[in-house]
Design a protein around this motif. Structure first.
Motif, short mmCIF file in Angstrom:
data_model
loop_
_atom_site.label_atom_id
_atom_site.label_comp_id
_atom_site.label_asym_id
_atom_site.label_seq_id
_atom_site.Cartn_x
_atom_site.Cartn_y
_atom_site.Cartn_z
N MET A 1 52.07 38.15 49.12
CA MET A 1 51.76 38.87 47.88
C MET A 1 52.82 38.60 46.82
SD MET A 1 48.90 40.16 48.45
CE MET A 1 48.73 41.16 47.00
N SER A 2 54.08 38.54 47.23
CA SER A 2 55.16 38.24 46.29
C SER A 2 54.99 36.86 45.68
CB SER A 2 56.52 38.33 46.98
OG SER A 2 56.76 39.63 47.43
N LYS A 3 54.66 35.88 46.51
CA LYS A 3 54.42 34.52 46.01
C LYS A 3 53.26 34.50 45.03
CE LYS A 3 56.04 32.22 50.18
NZ LYS A 3 55.63 31.46 51.37
N PHE A 4 52.20 35.21 45.37
CA PHE A 4 51.03 35.23 44.50
C PHE A 4 51.35 35.88 43.16
CE2 PHE A 4 47.16 37.10 42.79
CZ PHE A 4 46.32 36.01 42.80
N LEU A 5 52.06 37.01 43.20
CA LEU A 5 52.36 37.73 41.96
C LEU A 5 53.36 36.98 41.09
CD1 LEU A 5 52.46 41.38 43.28
CD2 LEU A 5 50.69 40.30 41.89
N GLN A 6 54.22 36.16 41.69
CA GLN A 6 55.15 35.37 40.90
C GLN A 6 54.41 34.32 40.08
OE1 GLN A 6 57.98 33.86 43.72
NE2 GLN A 6 59.12 35.79 43.82
N GLY A 7 53.23 33.92 40.55
CA GLY A 7 52.43 32.94 39.84
C GLY A 7 51.64 33.54 38.68
N ALA A 8 51.60 34.85 38.58
CA ALA A 8 50.86 35.51 37.48
C ALA A 8 51.70 35.43 36.22
CB ALA A 8 50.56 36.94 37.84
N SER B 1 50.48 36.46 33.09
CA SER B 1 50.05 37.38 32.05
C SER B 1 49.54 38.68 32.66
CB SER B 1 48.94 36.75 31.21
OG SER B 1 47.77 36.59 31.99
N VAL B 2 49.42 39.68 31.82
CA VAL B 2 48.92 40.98 32.25
C VAL B 2 47.46 40.85 32.70
CG1 VAL B 2 48.40 43.33 31.48
CG2 VAL B 2 50.52 42.21 30.77
N GLU B 3 46.70 39.99 32.03
CA GLU B 3 45.29 39.81 32.37
C GLU B 3 45.14 39.28 33.79
OE1 GLU B 3 46.54 38.50 29.44
OE2 GLU B 3 45.78 40.12 28.20
N GLN B 4 46.01 38.36 34.19
CA GLN B 4 45.95 37.83 35.55
C GLN B 4 46.23 38.93 36.57
OE1 GLN B 4 48.75 34.58 35.34
NE2 GLN B 4 47.10 33.06 35.25
N LEU B 5 47.20 39.79 36.28
CA LEU B 5 47.52 40.89 37.18
C LEU B 5 46.37 41.89 37.26
CD1 LEU B 5 51.26 41.57 36.33
CD2 LEU B 5 50.34 40.57 38.41
N GLN B 6 45.73 42.17 36.12
CA GLN B 6 44.59 43.09 36.12
C GLN B 6 43.43 42.52 36.93
OE1 GLN B 6 44.00 43.63 31.91
NE2 GLN B 6 45.16 45.54 31.88
N ASN B 7 43.17 41.24 36.77
CA ASN B 7 42.10 40.60 37.56
C ASN B 7 42.42 40.65 39.04
OD1 ASN B 7 40.55 39.99 35.32
ND2 ASN B 7 41.46 37.97 35.07
N PHE B 8 43.67 40.45 39.38
CA PHE B 8 44.08 40.49 40.77
C PHE B 8 43.88 41.88 41.36
CE2 PHE B 8 47.49 41.24 43.91
CZ PHE B 8 47.02 40.39 44.89
N THR B 9 44.28 42.91 40.63
CA THR B 9 44.12 44.27 41.15
C THR B 9 42.65 44.63 41.30
OG1 THR B 9 44.36 45.21 38.93
CG2 THR B 9 46.33 45.12 40.30
N LYS B 10 41.79 44.12 40.43
CA LYS B 10 40.36 44.37 40.58
C LYS B 10 39.82 43.73 41.85
CE LYS B 10 39.31 44.84 35.68
NZ LYS B 10 38.66 44.22 34.52
N ILE B 11 40.38 42.59 42.22
CA ILE B 11 39.92 41.89 43.42
C ILE B 11 40.35 42.63 44.68
CG2 ILE B 11 40.25 39.78 44.80
CD1 ILE B 11 40.50 38.28 42.11
N ILE B 12 41.61 43.09 44.71
CA ILE B 12 42.11 43.68 45.96
C ILE B 12 41.79 45.16 46.11
CG2 ILE B 12 43.99 42.02 46.20
CD1 ILE B 12 45.88 44.27 45.28
N GLU C 1 37.51 49.76 40.07
CA GLU C 1 37.86 50.98 39.34
C GLU C 1 37.15 52.21 39.92
OE1 GLU C 1 37.60 52.59 34.77
OE2 GLU C 1 37.74 50.45 35.11
N ALA C 2 35.94 52.03 40.41
CA ALA C 2 35.21 53.16 41.00
C ALA C 2 35.96 53.71 42.21
CB ALA C 2 33.81 52.74 41.39
#
Length: 89
Positions: free
Chosen positions: A34-41, A43-54, A59-60
């Motif tokens: 997860m640390s490796k993946f997040l280091q590759g983000a 922008s904020v949009e990439q992080l938001q997309n990632f949180t939607k996936i996991i 949001e529901a």
């Protein structure tokens, strides 16, 4: 009759006592990945997309969890939760 048992043990000893598997190595690997993946983000949009996936159900799921916590806090305080008040009205 009331019986009280007090155990003085570490979390590791408690895990073994109740028969749960040791997932320390799995957890370390997960955190590293997860640390490796997040280091590759970049922008904020990439992080938001990632949180939607996991996040389960996106949001529901987060709203449902929030309402669960709010209801539990209301019940623990001795009062009715917001959903229980709506049902009783």
């Amino acid at each position: 009759m009331k019986v009280t048992v007090e155990l003085d043990c570490t979390p590791e000893e408690a895990r073994r006592l109740i028969g749960l598997p040791d997932v320390a190595q799995l957890n370390e690997r997960y955190v590293d990945e997860m640390s490796k993946f997040l280091q590759g983000a970049n922008s904020v949009e990439q992080l938001q997309n990632f949180t939607k996936i996991i996040a389960p159900m996106g949001e529901a799921g987060l709203k449902m969890f929030s309402s669960f916590v709010t209801g539990a806090m209301g019940a623990a305080g001795g009062g009715k939760s917001a959903s229980a008040k709506k049902k009783s009205d």
